[in-house]
Structures are given as C-alpha cells and as structure tokens.
Design a protein around this motif. Structure first.
Motif, PDB file in Angstrom:
ATOM      1  N   UNK A 132     -42.136  50.809 -16.273  1.00 17.57           N
ATOM      2  CA  UNK A 132     -42.540  49.743 -15.642  1.00 17.57           C
ATOM      3  C   UNK A 132     -41.726  48.976 -14.862  1.00 17.57           C
ATOM      4  N   UNK A 133     -42.467  48.387 -13.923  1.00 10.69           N
ATOM      5  CA  UNK A 133     -41.742  47.717 -12.795  1.00 10.69           C
ATOM      6  C   UNK A 133     -42.311  46.435 -12.549  1.00 10.69           C
ATOM      7  N   UNK A 134     -41.579  44.903 -12.726  1.00 11.33           N
ATOM      8  CA  UNK A 134     -42.100  43.563 -12.317  1.00 11.33           C
ATOM      9  C   UNK A 134     -41.292  43.295 -11.184  1.00 11.33           C
ATOM     10  N   UNK A 135     -41.698  43.216  -9.930  1.00 14.27           N
ATOM     11  CA  UNK A 135     -41.253  42.750  -8.709  1.00 14.27           C
ATOM     12  C   UNK A 135     -41.176  41.076  -8.742  1.00 14.27           C
ATOM     13  N   UNK A 136     -40.110  40.518  -8.325  1.00 13.70           N
ATOM     14  CA  UNK A 136     -39.994  39.164  -7.953  1.00 13.70           C
ATOM     15  C   UNK A 136     -39.831  38.505  -9.426  1.00 13.70           C
ATOM     16  N   UNK A 137     -39.246  39.233 -10.386  1.00 17.02           N
ATOM     17  CA  UNK A 137     -38.986  38.378 -11.821  1.00 17.02           C
ATOM     18  C   UNK A 137     -37.509  38.444 -12.202  1.00 17.02           C
ATOM     19  N   UNK A 139     -37.608  35.511  -9.147  1.00 12.68           N
ATOM     20  CA  UNK A 139     -37.907  35.444  -7.480  1.00 12.68           C
ATOM     21  C   UNK A 139     -36.761  36.312  -6.852  1.00 12.68           C
ATOM     22  N   UNK A 140     -37.092  37.261  -6.176  1.00 10.76           N
ATOM     23  CA  UNK A 140     -36.081  37.893  -5.526  1.00 10.76           C
ATOM     24  C   UNK A 140     -35.156  39.165  -6.169  1.00 10.76           C
ATOM     25  N   UNK A 141     -35.627  39.296  -7.409  1.00 15.60           N
ATOM     26  CA  UNK A 141     -35.143  40.352  -8.455  1.00 15.60           C
ATOM     27  C   UNK A 141     -36.419  41.117  -9.108  1.00 15.60           C
ATOM     28  N   UNK A 142     -35.998  42.478  -9.198  1.00 12.27           N
ATOM     29  CA  UNK A 142     -37.024  43.431  -9.831  1.00 12.27           C
ATOM     30  C   UNK A 142     -36.659  43.776 -11.027  1.00 12.27           C
ATOM     31  N   UNK A 143     -37.547  43.676 -12.081  1.00 15.46           N
ATOM     32  CA  UNK A 143     -37.123  43.920 -13.502  1.00 15.46           C
ATOM     33  C   UNK A 143     -37.741  45.394 -13.773  1.00 15.46           C
ATOM     34  N   UNK A 144     -36.766  46.316 -14.514  1.00 17.40           N
ATOM     35  CA  UNK A 144     -37.430  47.427 -14.912  1.00 17.40           C
ATOM     36  C   UNK A 144     -37.510  47.569 -16.274  1.00 17.40           C
ATOM     37  N   UNK A 145     -38.398  48.569 -16.841  1.00 19.16           N
ATOM     38  CA  UNK A 145     -38.471  48.800 -18.258  1.00 19.16           C
ATOM     39  C   UNK A 145     -38.515  50.427 -18.350  1.00 19.16           C
TER      40      UNK A 145
END
Length: 151
Positions: A132-137, A139-145
């Motif tokens: 999983x990828x959540x861009x801008x979470x 803001x300006x950062x990408x979160x990965x699962x």
C-alpha cells in the motif's frame, strides 16, 4: 421506535473509546468466520512485543515496539540511535521480533508502515513487499505499508 436526535461531542473519553472498540470487535467477529474462530484463543488478543538493545552502560541503543494479533506481527516502532546505525542493529532487532512472533506466537506474517524518508528500503532488503502507498500523508510525504511472510 428509533431516536433520530443525537448529540455530537468531540472529547477524549477512554471509557467510551473502550466501549466503542468492544462493540466494533463484536460486530467484526460476528461478520467474519476467521475472527469468530479466534474467539477465546490467545491469538484473539493483541499481545505486546518489545525488543530492546541496551549498551554496556545500560543506555538505550535501539528498540522495536509492536504487537502480535491473530497470525500477524505488527511493527509499530523501530528505532536505532544514530551512533549505532549502519552496524546491523536494526536488522537484528527486526529479526528477533520476527523470530519471536513466528516461533513463540505462531505468526505467519508481519506488517509495518513507514514514510518515504524513513525506512522503506530497509524493510524491502529484509524481504518486505510494498502492499500500500498513501501519497501526501502527511503533505509532501508518502506512507508505505509493507508485509512479509514469516513462515
């Protein structure tokens, strides 16, 4: 008759939070054969899993905080002090958590969330795959699962 009037409140309330959690768990258990099968077993409960690395002076060099639930290890925090980074300590902490989850708690998989500036490559090198990828979470950062099979 169903009451249609509600009072909406925004306050921190531990008792209500616990009640809500309990009711959600009951609803989810009733709807899921897998969760229903876990009822009453140790796998039903979230069990803390903490792994610590201490220096000879009894100072914290690094640690991993997570929990196991069902057949999963959830890594919540993994941190290594700057002076010990690059020594393999993070890998050792993660490997020990995975070993304990697999051998002591019958876990078959692990999951972790991390930001792009933290450690997605660290986890990938240790066999984790991005699911999983959540861009801008935020803001300006990408979160990965990321997840990994432990068996």
């Amino acid at each position: 008759m169903v009451c249609r009037m509600f009072r909406i409140e925004a306050e921190v309330d531990k008792a209500r939070r616990d009640l809500l959690h309990s009711r959600l768990r009951e609803t989810n258990t009733a709807a899921s054969p897998v969760l229903a099968a876990l009822r009453g077993t140790t796998a039903e409960r979230q069990l803390p899993l903490h792994i610590w690395a201490m220096t000879g002076a009894d100072e914290l060099a690094g640690g991993l905080v997570g929990h196991t639930w069902s057949t999963w290890l959830q890594v919540t925090y993994l941190w290594v002090d700057a002076v010990h980074r690059g020594t393999g300590l993070g890998s050792r902490l993660l490997a020990e958590a995975e070993r304990a989850a697999r051998e002591d708690r019958a876990c078959r998989a692990a999951r972790v969330e991390t930001w792009d500036f933290q450690a997605p490559d660290f986890y990938r090198k240790r066999g984790y795959e991005v699911v999983g990828v959540v861009p801008d979470f935020p803001p300006g950062v990408t979160e990965f699962t990321l997840t990994k099979k432990l068996a």
